[in-house]
Scaffold this motif. Structure first.
Motif, PDB file in Angstrom:
ATOM      1  N   SER A 199      59.419  51.959 -44.276  1.00 40.16           N
ATOM      2  CA  SER A 199      58.607  52.968 -43.575  1.00 40.16           C
ATOM      3  C   SER A 199      59.421  53.653 -42.491  1.00 40.16           C
ATOM      4  O   SER A 199      60.421  53.123 -42.020  1.00 40.16           O
ATOM      5  N   THR A 200      58.954  54.825 -42.108  1.00 42.34           N
ATOM      6  CA  THR A 200      59.641  55.587 -41.070  1.00 42.34           C
ATOM      7  C   THR A 200      58.758  55.642 -39.833  1.00 42.34           C
ATOM      8  O   THR A 200      57.559  55.922 -39.932  1.00 42.34           O
ATOM      9  N   PHE A 201      59.374  55.385 -38.687  1.00 43.91           N
ATOM     10  CA  PHE A 201      58.642  55.363 -37.414  1.00 43.91           C
ATOM     11  C   PHE A 201      59.296  56.346 -36.459  1.00 43.91           C
ATOM     12  O   PHE A 201      60.494  56.606 -36.560  1.00 43.91           O
ATOM     13  N   SER A 202      58.495  56.859 -35.533  1.00 38.81           N
ATOM     14  CA  SER A 202      59.143  57.609 -34.453  1.00 38.81           C
ATOM     15  C   SER A 202      58.915  56.838 -33.152  1.00 38.81           C
ATOM     16  O   SER A 202      57.841  56.256 -32.928  1.00 38.81           O
ATOM     17  N   ASP A 203      59.969  56.826 -32.354  1.00 39.65           N
ATOM     18  CA  ASP A 203      59.934  56.125 -31.068  1.00 39.65           C
ATOM     19  C   ASP A 203      59.403  57.111 -30.036  1.00 39.65           C
ATOM     20  O   ASP A 203      60.011  58.157 -29.803  1.00 39.65           O
ATOM     21  N   ASN A 204      58.262  56.800 -29.444  1.00 36.06           N
ATOM     22  CA  ASN A 204      57.617  57.768 -28.550  1.00 36.06           C
ATOM     23  C   ASN A 204      58.453  58.083 -27.314  1.00 36.06           C
ATOM     24  O   ASN A 204      58.418  59.210 -26.822  1.00 36.06           O
TER      25      ASN A 204
END
Ligand code: BTN
Length: 244
Positions: A199-204
């Protein structure tokens, strides 16, 4: 169960919050609104919903057996209660997108906003806000949103859905009261969207994007992500966003 039906209100969560400041609502006081003029979503977002088409409600859940840090078990219980309800109504491909969005295939059909009611320094109750898209069919081009009707073509009765959600919630509450936390966590994880999938996540904080595998939920209710270098990262909702 004590039901308060409103035609229009800013937010059912805010309404229950006010009730709790001026008095002590009974357990399972449920506020349902035909229309919310300022429905609230997670992380300060707005929750919009066509009047009369969807279920927008909040449940006042008194809490005397869990500590503040254990409130995530209630979030699991609510997610599972909605998921089981929708299963019974024949909605296909249901998953929980951490922490408590309910998806059918890739469409978000339900959002949950849980707010704590603290009295003195104790967790006294939780306000469980549920926004379930039921009979609305247009979402202004937002392809990630959907409703029960947009998925199955069937029109649903809002009261029947609400009653089922409440009885499922009582079932899962029983697991909390009995402190069957491992069982609850296991069932929740079995229904977790993209578990064990790349999965792909974005770091806030940094805005950067990273890859990882969702492995489950930590002892403190955080999302456990295995990174590409096999290191584990524990994240809360403010830290990361699951993109796909
Ligand atoms: C989310 O961002 O996914 C959570 C949405 C929660 C919306 C529901 S609608 C009923 C209740 N009242 C509110 O103001 N919000 C919740």
């Amino acid at each position: 169960m004590h039901i308060i039906k409103l035609n229009a209100i800013d937010s059912t969560n805010s309404y229950l919050r006010e009730l709790s400041t001026s008095g002590d609502p009974e357990d399972y006081t449920v506020v349902v609104a035909r229309e919310q003029t300022r429905g609230r979503g997670q992380m300060g977002t707005l929750w919009t919903s066509e009047p009369g088409k969807n279920l927008t409600c909040s449940v006042y859940k008194k809490i005397d057996c869990v500590r503040k840090e254990e409130i995530f078990f209630l979030s699991m219980a609510v997610s599972l209660a909605v998921l089981q309800t929708l299963k019974r109504f024949g909605i296909p491909q249901l998953k929980i997108k951490w922490p408590n969005d309910i998806l059918s295939a890739h469409h978000k059909i339900c959002g949950v906003l849980i707010e704590s009611v603290i009295k003195g320094d104790r967790l006294n109750a939780a306000i469980v806000g549920i926004g379930l898209n039921v009979n609305q069919t247009g979402f202004g081009g937002l392809s990630s949103a959907g409703s029960l009707k947009s998925i199955t073509g069937v029109h649903y009765n809002l009261d029947e859905l609400l009653n089922r959600i409440i009885s499922e919630l009582k079932h899962y509450e029983g697991m909390i009261v009995g402190r069957e936390f491992e069982l609850l966590k296991k069932e929740y994880e079995q229904n977790l969207f993209r578990k064990d999938k790349p999965s792909t996540f974005s770091d806030n904080a940094s805005g950067s994007v990273f890859m990882g595998f969702i492995k489950g939920i930590s002892e403190t209710g955080k999302l456990l992500i295995e990174l590409e270098d096999r290191m584990m990262r524990e994240c809360d909702l403010k830290e990361v966003k699951l993109m796909y």
